[in-house]
Design a protein around this motif. Structure first.
Motif, short mmCIF file in Angstrom:
data_model
loop_
_atom_site.label_atom_id
_atom_site.label_comp_id
_atom_site.label_asym_id
_atom_site.label_seq_id
_atom_site.Cartn_x
_atom_site.Cartn_y
_atom_site.Cartn_z
N LEU A 102 27.71 52.25 38.47
CA LEU A 102 28.51 53.35 38.82
C LEU A 102 29.61 52.96 39.24
CD1 LEU A 102 27.98 56.70 39.83
CD2 LEU A 102 28.06 55.68 42.12
N THR A 103 30.81 53.55 38.49
CA THR A 103 31.90 53.36 38.64
C THR A 103 32.73 53.89 39.77
OG1 THR A 103 32.36 53.77 36.03
CG2 THR A 103 34.45 53.82 37.36
N MET A 104 33.48 52.92 40.32
CA MET A 104 34.16 53.43 41.63
C MET A 104 35.76 53.38 41.48
SD MET A 104 32.01 51.74 44.42
CE MET A 104 32.43 49.96 43.94
N ILE A 105 36.46 54.29 42.27
CA ILE A 105 37.80 54.29 42.15
C ILE A 105 38.35 53.19 43.30
CG2 ILE A 105 39.87 55.98 42.37
CD1 ILE A 105 38.09 58.01 42.18
N GLY A 106 38.08 51.82 43.04
CA GLY A 106 38.07 50.78 43.78
C GLY A 106 37.09 50.83 44.68
N SER A 107 36.67 49.42 45.26
CA SER A 107 35.63 49.20 46.27
C SER A 107 35.86 49.99 47.50
CB SER A 107 35.27 47.86 46.25
OG SER A 107 36.38 47.04 46.86
N LEU A 140 37.61 44.93 40.31
CA LEU A 140 38.53 44.34 39.61
C LEU A 140 39.96 43.93 40.07
CD1 LEU A 140 36.51 45.81 37.64
CD2 LEU A 140 38.23 45.80 35.81
N SER A 141 40.21 44.37 41.32
CA SER A 141 41.32 44.15 41.97
C SER A 141 42.01 43.06 42.30
CB SER A 141 41.42 45.06 43.40
OG SER A 141 41.16 46.31 43.31
N LYS A 142 41.05 42.06 42.79
CA LYS A 142 41.76 40.88 43.02
C LYS A 142 41.40 39.85 41.77
CE LYS A 142 42.29 41.80 47.46
NZ LYS A 142 41.58 43.28 47.83
N THR A 143 40.34 39.97 41.20
CA THR A 143 39.80 39.05 40.12
C THR A 143 40.94 39.19 38.92
OG1 THR A 143 37.47 39.46 40.69
CG2 THR A 143 38.02 38.50 38.41
N TYR A 144 41.34 40.37 38.71
CA TYR A 144 42.15 40.52 37.48
C TYR A 144 43.82 41.11 37.86
CZ TYR A 144 37.89 40.16 34.98
OH TYR A 144 36.24 40.32 34.88
N MET A 174 44.50 43.50 39.60
CA MET A 174 44.50 45.11 39.28
C MET A 174 44.56 45.78 40.84
SD MET A 174 42.40 44.95 35.80
CE MET A 174 42.45 46.67 35.65
N THR A 175 44.95 45.42 41.80
CA THR A 175 44.82 46.27 43.01
C THR A 175 45.29 47.60 42.88
OG1 THR A 175 46.97 44.99 43.94
CG2 THR A 175 45.09 44.05 44.52
N GLY A 176 46.55 47.77 42.20
CA GLY A 176 47.05 49.26 42.29
C GLY A 176 46.37 50.04 41.23
N TRP A 177 45.31 49.59 40.50
CA TRP A 177 44.87 50.48 39.34
C TRP A 177 43.75 51.36 39.82
CZ3 TRP A 177 45.52 48.89 33.81
CH2 TRP A 177 46.64 48.13 33.59
N ARG A 178 42.89 50.61 40.97
CA ARG A 178 41.98 51.34 41.40
C ARG A 178 40.64 51.54 40.48
NH1 ARG A 178 42.44 49.04 44.81
NH2 ARG A 178 40.79 50.10 46.34
N ILE A 179 39.87 50.38 40.19
CA ILE A 179 38.87 50.67 39.26
C ILE A 179 37.78 49.37 39.85
CG2 ILE A 179 40.17 48.87 37.89
CD1 ILE A 179 37.27 51.67 36.99
N ALA A 180 36.47 49.72 40.04
CA ALA A 180 35.67 48.82 40.40
C ALA A 180 34.40 49.49 40.06
CB ALA A 180 35.71 48.83 42.07
N PHE A 181 33.00 48.96 40.52
CA PHE A 181 31.86 49.45 40.02
C PHE A 181 30.69 48.84 41.12
CE2 PHE A 181 32.35 45.41 37.48
CZ PHE A 181 31.00 44.93 37.84
N ALA A 182 29.97 49.64 41.21
CA ALA A 182 28.53 49.50 42.02
C ALA A 182 27.37 49.20 41.03
CB ALA A 182 28.24 50.46 43.06
N VAL A 183 26.75 48.23 41.36
CA VAL A 183 25.28 47.85 40.58
C VAL A 183 24.14 47.67 41.59
CG1 VAL A 183 26.41 46.99 38.38
CG2 VAL A 183 26.00 45.58 40.49
N ILE A 214 37.41 47.59 30.60
CA ILE A 214 36.59 47.19 29.81
C ILE A 214 37.23 46.06 29.18
CG2 ILE A 214 35.28 47.55 27.51
CD1 ILE A 214 35.31 50.64 28.29
N THR A 215 38.41 45.89 28.81
CA THR A 215 39.16 44.86 28.11
C THR A 215 39.07 43.70 29.25
OG1 THR A 215 40.43 46.21 26.89
CG2 THR A 215 41.29 44.19 27.50
N ALA A 216 39.22 43.96 30.46
CA ALA A 216 39.39 42.83 31.45
C ALA A 216 37.90 42.24 31.60
CB ALA A 216 39.56 43.48 32.78
#
Length: 385
Positions: free
Chosen positions: A95-100, A235-239, A241-250, A279-281
């Motif tokens: 599931l896609t999240m708008i940041g964790s 993806l915030s810390k790893t890449y 991208m803190t301001g982009w607000r993108i994460a996922f739950a599995v 996706i690119t990241a």
């Protein structure tokens, strides 16, 4: 005019720090900010380029899917397999999240009725407790103590609490302590969850910020974990991208389904251009992550050298970009952080801001250059500690 749940909130830790920092800056002080864990380096160029291309695509300008683009969830599943060795069905177990942070705040709504208990670590990211309270749940604090390697003692939780417990949060590699967890501990958590019918939420936001050859395991790699829990990846810390607000739950498909029902009624999904950049990241070479870890290691080593020279008690972290240090005996964590800011122009986060069991510690974030960290150490050495 505000609701009881709002009136009951303490001031948000990092907002309070920002206010104090602003007051010192107004005096003309050159502030070195080692407070909030926000990467100082820009997002990697290939990710930015992907975003620019995606923004120009009109198809991304409409409402996105609540659960996330299939292509993003598929990329997340590939990344999980390649980096963590776990198999995830992108259609039902992702599931896609708008940041964790959004996920942490919203998932209690799917599993807690008013009065139900969520097990919350302390010290910890404040949103575990706040999300529980917003859902009408009751947080039961699990102390993270240095003598137990900052792991919760599951055997110490009272039976009457367990009878009401529906949810448990954990976070390894850990914020703020930088502690790590072994597969053996995760196995104990799976057994605990099965015995007590508890949903496990593992916030794995720092999974790839690692040093000295350490590899952070996935909770879901343990036998039975997929039956009892989900894992959040950001993806915030790893890449950067803190301001982009993108994460996922599995994880467990029933937990993902319940969480998805909450999200479909609260938000409208993550901007598809951001998902395409995500996706690119996830699909590109991970050398950029390795390179950033080398940068953070240099900063870590510079700070550790200075803190050790001052006699501050620190366990060298092998993950996250935080250093968790004991404050000198004559100070509380707030007093020491105030001293650093007022007398040395250094922002660090008092441990008590992460919960009562954070008292006696302070957190430094490795979000400045080696040169600035060495300058911060020099300023601290001039203080009468």
């Amino acid at each position: 005019m505000y609701s009881d749940r709002i009136n009951a909130l303490p001031p948000y830790l990092f907002a309070t720090i920002d206010e104090a920092k602003a007051r010192v800056k107004e005096k003309g002080v050159d502030v070195i900010d080692l407070g909030v864990g926000d990467p100082d380096q820009p997002t990697h160029q290939h990710i930015v380029d992907s975003m620019c291309e995606a923004v120009r695509d009109p198809s991304t300008h409409r409402y996105p899917s609540y659960s996330g683009m299939p292509a993003f969830r598929e990329a997340a599943a590939r990344w999980c397999k390649e980096t963590k060795g776990i198999d995830v069905d992108p259609a039902t177990e992702a599931l896609t999240m708008i940041g964790s942070k959004e996920g942490v705040a919203h998932i209690p709504l799917a599993f807690l009725n008013p009065g139900d208990v969520a097990l919350v670590p302390d010290p910890a990211y404040p949103v575990y407790k706040i999300g529980t309270q917003f859902a009408g749940g009751v947080p039961h604090i699990m102390p993270l103590l240095e003598e137990n390697d900052f792991l919760p003692d599951l055997n110490s939780i009272p039976k009457d609490v367990l009878e009401k417990t529906k949810l448990m949060f954990m976070n390894y590699p850990n914020n703020p302590t930088s502690a790590t967890a072994s597969l053996k501990f995760f196995e104990e958590v799976v057994d605990f969850a099965r015995e007590n019918d508890v949903v496990i939420v593992h916030d794995n936001a720092y999974s790839d910020m690692v040093y000295d050859g350490y590899e952070a395991p996935s909770f879901l790699s343990v036998d039975g974990a997929m039956d009892v829990g989900v894992e959040f990846y950001s993806l915030s810390k790893t890449y950067n991208m803190t301001g982009w607000r993108i994460a996922f739950a599995v994880g467990n498909k029933d937990i993902i389904t319940g969480f998805g029902k909450v999200k479909s009624n609260i938000d409208s999904g993550a901007f598809e251009a951001v998902q395409k950049a995500g996706i690119t990241a996830l699909d590109s070479s991970q050398q950029c992550v390795t390179d950033m870890n080398s940068v953070y290691k240099q900063r870590r080593d510079a700070l550790l050298k200075g803190l050790d020279a001052m006699g501050l008690d620190v366990n060298p972290p092998k993950a996250t970009f935080y250093v968790w240090a004991r404050v000198p005996e004559k100070y509380s964590s707030i007093d020491f952080s105030s001293l650093l800011l007022e007398e040395a122009g250094i922002v660090a986060t008092p441990g008590v801001g992460f919960g009562d069991y954070g008292e006696g510690y302070i957190r430094f974030a490795l979000t400045q250059t080696v040169e600035r960290i060495e300058e911060a150490v020099g300023r601290m050495e001039k203080l009468d500690l």
